[in-house]
Design an enzyme around this catalytic site. Structure first.
Site, PDB file in Angstrom:
ATOM      1  N   ARG A 108       0.844  -1.198   0.000  1.00  8.76           N
ATOM      2  CA  ARG A 108       0.000   0.000   0.000  1.00  8.76           C
ATOM      3  C   ARG A 108       0.875   1.241   0.000  1.00  8.76           C
ATOM      4  O   ARG A 108       1.934   1.259   0.621  1.00  8.76           O
ATOM      5  CB  ARG A 108      -0.883   0.026   1.246  1.00  8.76           C
ATOM      6  CG  ARG A 108      -2.069  -0.912   1.153  1.00  8.76           C
ATOM      7  CD  ARG A 108      -2.999  -0.728   2.333  1.00  8.76           C
ATOM      8  NE  ARG A 108      -2.283  -0.751   3.590  1.00  8.76           N
ATOM      9  CZ  ARG A 108      -2.721  -0.152   4.695  1.00  8.76           C
ATOM     10  NH1 ARG A 108      -3.837   0.538   4.687  1.00  8.76           N
ATOM     11  NH2 ARG A 108      -2.043  -0.233   5.807  1.00  8.76           N
ATOM     12  N   SER A 177       7.622  -5.608   6.558  1.00  7.76           N
ATOM     13  CA  SER A 177       7.327  -6.680   7.527  1.00  7.76           C
ATOM     14  C   SER A 177       8.041  -7.990   7.181  1.00  7.76           C
ATOM     15  O   SER A 177       7.401  -9.019   6.962  1.00  7.76           O
ATOM     16  CB  SER A 177       5.816  -6.878   7.641  1.00  7.76           C
ATOM     17  OG  SER A 177       5.226  -5.686   8.092  1.00  7.76           O
ATOM     18  N   ASP A 230       5.249  -3.441  11.373  1.00  2.00           N
ATOM     19  CA  ASP A 230       3.841  -3.086  11.637  1.00  2.00           C
ATOM     20  C   ASP A 230       3.538  -2.898  13.128  1.00  2.00           C
ATOM     21  O   ASP A 230       2.679  -2.102  13.487  1.00  2.00           O
ATOM     22  CB  ASP A 230       2.885  -4.118  11.004  1.00  2.00           C
ATOM     23  CG  ASP A 230       3.201  -5.545  11.419  1.00  2.00           C
ATOM     24  OD1 ASP A 230       4.211  -5.768  12.119  1.00  2.00           O
ATOM     25  OD2 ASP A 230       2.452  -6.455  11.028  1.00  2.00           O
TER      26      ASP A 230
END
Length: 498
Positions: A108, A177, A230
């Protein structure tokens, strides 16, 4: 009565007796099987037991491992990674900041306009982009060029009023991540790829350097201000909304925790002490293990057959990736040893990970009188038909045992962190609030898991202390959190403060 008639009567009676005996035997056999199935369930429940005394031992063990992991590299199963995040957002941040969230087969890109204390997040926009499979196993340049091109395209759509100040470079928070050896707030070498990625020439490279070179190649002038994962993003997002946030926990497919430590309490830190005096620690708590964890034969088998045997033991008993699989393994044993689903073991039941945690949650939350949802799930996922109500009740009970153990152990882990921070007791005259930011699909969508975890926290801490401990849902840490960290580590901060 003639001999023939007597003979017929005797034969008839014998047949009736034999039939009755068969029926009794069948019933006894069935009741024997049922008793065996219940015995398997009972034994599993006992092995999963998490009385408060045991949970307190788990919390203490977590605190001990935290100390050991902070003392030296490799000193504990907990990595206690120094994140180099020493400034969490305060709410004063202003300006336009970007975030890139790469953690799987999609990534994203986001932009956030921050308006300071008064207007907070003025506007946010994001776009999701899927990564073509060939780029997941290609070259490092090919992957990062693709990401940089998508980012440049997104930057080109900045609308009126969404611009960086003249003469300033755009700044980005990068949520990555995957396992990284962090070397500063904005650099870190990739240790290894996971989640289906396999690009050899990225391993050992600074991922920020790879992204920066790719942005230069597409003519995008942007600086990576922060490289985070995250969990740290969730902590930043939580702190931005509430200054009392001290830790963040992710309970989703996987699980992790991060918290704010005093820099002088980190013996393995050899750098200059940060101005703030604080340092965010990424615990990697999924790898916690202790002799006090209530492990069963099913957990041991799951671990041995996993891709990472001996690793992530805590994660394998509390996170969304594994809860449904534990239920499947117990059902499999009941099918094999107690003919729970009839004389043959349903073939689909033998497929690892076919029963996912969302399926388990749907069965666990079934409130219909005939447990219709349980019946439907068994039929649709496992192709098991014609289940009786009492069988369905056993399955709901099994889901409850697995979820309860996971939720209670999660609570014990949180208490371990609060203990390390000295926030597990009430100090005289002090009314300090301690907020833990939580995120992840398991926490958000599995209501019984969440409720059980919160109740267990209160049970462990006691009524008085619990009044000062708050669990808060912090949504989308990996997105907005990263943009906020870019803001709190902006190169223009000194310039603004002076």
């Amino acid at each position: 009565m003639g001999k023939v008639a007597v003979g017929a009567a005797v034969v008839g009676a014998a047949a009736v007796c034999a039939g009755a005996a068969l029926l009794v035997r069948h019933r006894m056999k069935n009741s024997g099987k049922w008793a065996r199935a219940l015995a398997i369930l009972k034994e599993f429940e006992e092995k999963c037991g998490s009385p408060i005394s045991k949970l307190k031992q788990v919390a203490d063990a977590m605190t001990v491992e935290m100390h050991a992991g902070l003392a030296s590299e490799g000193g504990s199963k907990l990595k206690m990674i120094i994140s180099y995040v020493d400034n969490l957002p305060t709410g004063d941040e202003k300006g336009l900041f970007y975030a890139l969230d790469l953690g799987g087969t999609n990534f994203r890109v986001l932009r956030v306009q921050l308006g300071g204390k008064e207007s907070r997040v003025v506007k946010q926009e994001f776009e999701e982009v899927s990564i073509p499979p060939h780029l997941m196993t290609g070259s490092s340049d090919a992957l990062f060029d693709y990401i940089a091109a998508a980012l440049a395209k997104f930057v080109a759509t900045e609308s009126e009023g969404l611009h960086v100040s003249p003469g300033r470079q755009r700044e980005l928070g990068f949520t990555f991540s995957f396992p990284v050896r962090q070397t500063s707030i904005s650099s870190g070498a990739l240790i290894k790829w996971t989640k289906g990625f396999s690009i050899d020439d990225t391993v050992g490279q600074d991922v920020v350097g790879e992204l920066t070179k790719a942005m230069e190649r597409v003519g995008l002038d942007m600086r990576v201000a922060a490289l985070v994962n995250d969990t740290i993003g969730t902590l930043a997002g939580g702190r931005y909304n509430n200054p009392d946030v001290v830790a963040a926990v992710i309970l989703g497919t996987g699980t992790n925790a991060a918290y704010v430590e005093r820099a002088h309490a980190i013996p393995k830190w050899h750098g200059l002490l940060p101005k703030s005096g604080d340092m965010v620690i990424n615990m990697e708590w999924g790898n916690f293990r202790s002799s006090h964890l209530p492990l069963t034969e099913y957990d041991q088998a799951l671990d041995v057959e996993s891709l990472n045997p001996g690793e992530q033991i805590f994660e394998k008993i509390i996170s969304g990736m594994y809860l449904g699989e534990i239920v499947r393994r117990v059902l499999c044993k009941m099918a094999e040893e107690a003919a729970f689903f009839g004389d043959t073991v349903p073939p689909k039941l033998k497929i690892p990970f076919i029963l996912r945690t969302p399926h388990m949650s749907a069965m666990h939350h079934d409130t219909s009188p005939d447990l219709k949802v349980v019946g439907t799930k068994l039929k649709d996922i496992l192709e098991i038909f014609n289940t009786s109500l009492k069988m369905r009740k056993v399955i709901v009970e099994l889901c409850d045992i697995v979820a309860t153990r996971g939720a209670r152990l999660s609570a014990a882990g949180i208490v371990g962190i609060l203990k390390k921070l000295g926030r597990d007791t009430v100090k005289d005259g002090e009314k300090q609030k301690s907020v833990v930011a939580l995120d992840g699909g398991l926490y958000e969508h599995y209501t019984k898991f969440r409720t059980c975890m919160e109740n267990t926290l209160e049970e462990l801490l006691g009524k008085e202390v619990s009044k000062n401990i708050v669990i808060e849902h912090s949504n989308d840490g990996s997105g907005i959190g990263a943009a906020l960290l870019a803001a709190s580590h902006s190169q223009y901060l000194e310039f603004e403060e002076s």
